[in-house]
Design an enzyme around this catalytic site. Structure first.
Site, mmCIF file in Angstrom:
data_model
loop_
_atom_site.group_PDB
_atom_site.id
_atom_site.type_symbol
_atom_site.label_atom_id
_atom_site.label_comp_id
_atom_site.label_asym_id
_atom_site.label_seq_id
_atom_site.Cartn_x
_atom_site.Cartn_y
_atom_site.Cartn_z
ATOM 1 N N ARG A 241 0.864 -1.178 0.000
ATOM 2 C CA ARG A 241 0.000 0.000 0.000
ATOM 3 C C ARG A 241 0.904 1.232 0.000
ATOM 4 O O ARG A 241 1.937 1.252 0.693
ATOM 5 C CB ARG A 241 -0.915 0.036 1.228
ATOM 6 N N GLU A 270 -2.739 8.067 -3.885
ATOM 7 C CA GLU A 270 -3.370 7.550 -5.096
ATOM 8 C C GLU A 270 -4.667 8.266 -5.411
ATOM 9 O O GLU A 270 -5.441 8.486 -4.479
ATOM 10 C CB GLU A 270 -3.676 6.044 -4.908
ATOM 11 N N HIS A 288 -1.442 0.471 -9.844
ATOM 12 C CA HIS A 288 -2.137 -0.424 -8.908
ATOM 13 C C HIS A 288 -2.820 -1.579 -9.651
ATOM 14 O O HIS A 288 -4.030 -1.803 -9.506
ATOM 15 C CB HIS A 288 -3.150 0.357 -8.057
ATOM 16 N N ILE A 289 -2.002 -2.286 -10.438
ATOM 17 C CA ILE A 289 -2.549 -3.397 -11.241
ATOM 18 C C ILE A 289 -1.914 -4.732 -10.878
ATOM 19 O O ILE A 289 -2.003 -5.692 -11.634
ATOM 20 C CB ILE A 289 -2.338 -3.146 -12.763
HETATM 21 P P1 NAD Z 1 -0.814 -11.301 4.698
HETATM 22 O O1 NAD Z 1 -1.727 -10.880 5.775
HETATM 23 O O2 NAD Z 1 -0.822 -12.721 4.240
HETATM 24 O O3 NAD Z 1 0.712 -10.936 5.083
HETATM 25 C C1 NAD Z 1 1.094 -9.751 5.688
HETATM 26 C C2 NAD Z 1 2.314 -10.038 6.555
HETATM 27 O O4 NAD Z 1 2.790 -8.804 7.106
HETATM 28 C C3 NAD Z 1 2.013 -10.979 7.740
HETATM 29 O O5 NAD Z 1 2.931 -12.054 7.760
HETATM 30 C C4 NAD Z 1 2.157 -10.067 8.963
HETATM 31 O O6 NAD Z 1 2.631 -10.752 10.117
HETATM 32 C C5 NAD Z 1 3.168 -9.056 8.455
HETATM 33 N N1 NAD Z 1 3.195 -7.811 9.215
HETATM 34 C C6 NAD Z 1 2.167 -7.148 9.796
HETATM 35 N N2 NAD Z 1 2.604 -6.038 10.401
HETATM 36 C C7 NAD Z 1 3.948 -5.989 10.204
HETATM 37 C C8 NAD Z 1 4.959 -5.080 10.583
HETATM 38 N N3 NAD Z 1 4.688 -3.973 11.303
HETATM 39 N N4 NAD Z 1 6.228 -5.341 10.223
HETATM 40 C C9 NAD Z 1 6.509 -6.473 9.499
HETATM 41 N N5 NAD Z 1 5.596 -7.363 9.120
HETATM 42 C C10 NAD Z 1 4.326 -7.124 9.459
HETATM 43 O O7 NAD Z 1 -1.118 -10.327 3.485
HETATM 44 P P2 NAD Z 1 -0.795 -10.568 1.926
HETATM 45 O O8 NAD Z 1 -1.900 -11.305 1.275
HETATM 46 O O9 NAD Z 1 0.595 -11.052 1.777
HETATM 47 O O10 NAD Z 1 -0.920 -9.055 1.400
HETATM 48 C C11 NAD Z 1 -0.058 -8.033 1.876
HETATM 49 C C12 NAD Z 1 -0.597 -6.688 1.437
HETATM 50 O O11 NAD Z 1 -0.472 -6.570 0.013
HETATM 51 C C13 NAD Z 1 -2.101 -6.499 1.673
HETATM 52 O O12 NAD Z 1 -2.382 -6.087 3.000
HETATM 53 C C14 NAD Z 1 -2.482 -5.459 0.654
HETATM 54 O O13 NAD Z 1 -2.447 -4.182 1.229
HETATM 55 C C15 NAD Z 1 -1.388 -5.572 -0.404
HETATM 56 N N6 NAD Z 1 -1.953 -5.966 -1.717
HETATM 57 C C16 NAD Z 1 -1.717 -5.156 -2.784
HETATM 58 C C17 NAD Z 1 -2.221 -5.506 -4.037
HETATM 59 C C18 NAD Z 1 -1.960 -4.656 -5.244
HETATM 60 O O14 NAD Z 1 -2.781 -4.671 -6.155
HETATM 61 N N7 NAD Z 1 -0.860 -3.944 -5.318
HETATM 62 C C19 NAD Z 1 -2.993 -6.656 -4.182
HETATM 63 C C20 NAD Z 1 -3.191 -7.460 -3.070
HETATM 64 C C21 NAD Z 1 -2.682 -7.110 -1.836
#
Ligand code: NAD
Length: 323
Positions: A241, A270, A288-289
């Site tokens: 994000r 954004e 953001h794709i």
């Molecule tokens: P997830 O919940 O599986 O993994 C997130 C990880 O971050 C977890 O292991 C958690 O313990 C860790 N975490 C939380 N707080 C932390 C901190 N302060 N320091 C270090 N690690 C920390 O999530 P995911 O499915 O891997 O997705 C991650 C993020 O990717 C989502 O939250 C979303 O915002 C983003 N995302 C972006 C797109 C995009 O289109 N660009 C698409 C999907 C997801």
């Protein structure tokens, strides 16, 4: 009859699932995100039972209070930083996400950004298109080899772990990671090395990739102090994000060669980019794709609809994020 509101056009499959249950479904007809005041107006006028939301909708206490009949806000996204968890808990409203909608694809997109930077794909493409290519030149557009170098992952959940595995097994990289929770599977099966602080990962990595959710604790996780800890030859990748990085600090760091480059799919404000970012050549940006495939969008449509169906049927929705 249950009444459902969908805040923007999504693939039909989820809408059909809701209609087949006999629900009345209204979909925003505008081809843009609704402003908060527009959404509140719509919710106040209608007694909806559920709302299917996108990551561009800010669902906070004010929105929830405008719609006291709504029992669930079902987000069509993996991330859910646009939903106010405390406000929902206080009002007994469910919040859900679509956790498997495109996680693998986000990892692939992360690699596309890494390779675009290290192989200078975007610069090379525009070099030829702009008529500058006059034949092979030993000094032209040198990139970076990544095999044997260190990939630093911050956040090794679904996406971060997938990016790490691709780095280890696809490109022969060493993987260093930081997460608030240790990922023992990644350590044992994939040889990733855990470091107890973000700073340590930043210092040793040649490529740093961010995969944390946006929360208070990760807002501006990367700021100028931490950028200064990175190697001047390092690249920073963000497909999580935008506000996880202080984007003004990043532009300063890139202009002043504090780090080498950045690959970004998400932006702090954004759809706006901070001044100067788009002019930098060591930056690859996409709008953001990272999860944008037809399969992922169909899955997200189905899963968000199913969460609503669960809730309307009186059971806890399967992707309840209020834990
Ligand atoms: P997830 O919940 O599986 O993994 C997130 C990880 O971050 C977890 O292991 C958690 O313990 C860790 N975490 C939380 N707080 C932390 C901190 N302060 N320091 C270090 N690690 C920390 O999530 P995911 O499915 O891997 O997705 C991650 C993020 O990717 C989502 O939250 C979303 O915002 C983003 N995302 C972006 C797109 C995009 O289109 N660009 C698409 C999907 C997801």
């Amino acid at each position: 009859m249950k009444k459902i509101y969908i805040t923007r056009k999504i693939p039909d499959v989820g809408i059909k699932m809701l209609l087949e249950k006999g629900y009345e479904v209204d979909v925003n007809t505008k081809d843009r995100p609704l402003e908060k005041k527009e959404l509140i107006k719509i919710l106040k006028k209608n007694s909806y039972d559920a709302v299917l939301t996108l990551l561009t909708d800010i669902i906070d206490a004010e929105v929830m209070d405008s719609a006291p009949t709504v029992k669930i806000y079902a987000n069509f996204a993996i991330g859910f930083n646009n939903l106010d968890i405390e406000a929902a808990k206080a009002r007994g409203v469910y919040l859900t996400n679509t956790p498997n909608g495109g996680a693998e694809r986000v990892a692939e997109h992360t690699w596309a950004l890494i390779l675009a930077l290290t192989c200078r794909i975007v610069e090379g493409d525009s070099y030829i298109r702009n008529g500058k290519y006059n034949g092979w030149d030993p000094m032209l557009l040198h990139g970076e080899r990544i095999e044997g170098k260190t990939l630093g992952i911050i956040g090794t959940g679904r996406i971060g772990a997938n990016v790490a595995r691709k780095g280890r097994f696809g490109f022969g990289m060493n993987v260093a990671y930081y997460d608030v929770k240790r990922n023992e599977e990644l350590e044992k099966e994939d040889g990733a090395k855990f470091y107890p602080t973000v700073e340590e990962v930043l210092k040793i990595s040649d490529i740093v990739s961010l995969h944390v959710p946006l929360m208070d604790s990760t807002h501006h996780l990367i700021n100028i102090d931490r950028l200064k800890m990175m190697k001047p030859s390092a690249y920073l990748i963000n497909t999580s994000r935008g506000p996880v990085i202080d984007e003004n600090d990043l532009v300063y760091a890139l202009k002043n060669k504090i780090i080498k480059g950045a690959g970004l799919d998400v932006f702090e404000f954004e759809p706006k980019l901070v001044s100067g970012l788009a002019k930098l050549s060591d930056v690859v940006i996409t709008p953001h794709i990272a999860s944008a495939t037809e399969e992922a969008r169909l899955e997200m449509s189905k899963v968000s609809a199913q969460n609503i169906i669960d809730c309307m049927g009186g059971v806890i929705p399967r992707n309840n994020v209020l834990k």
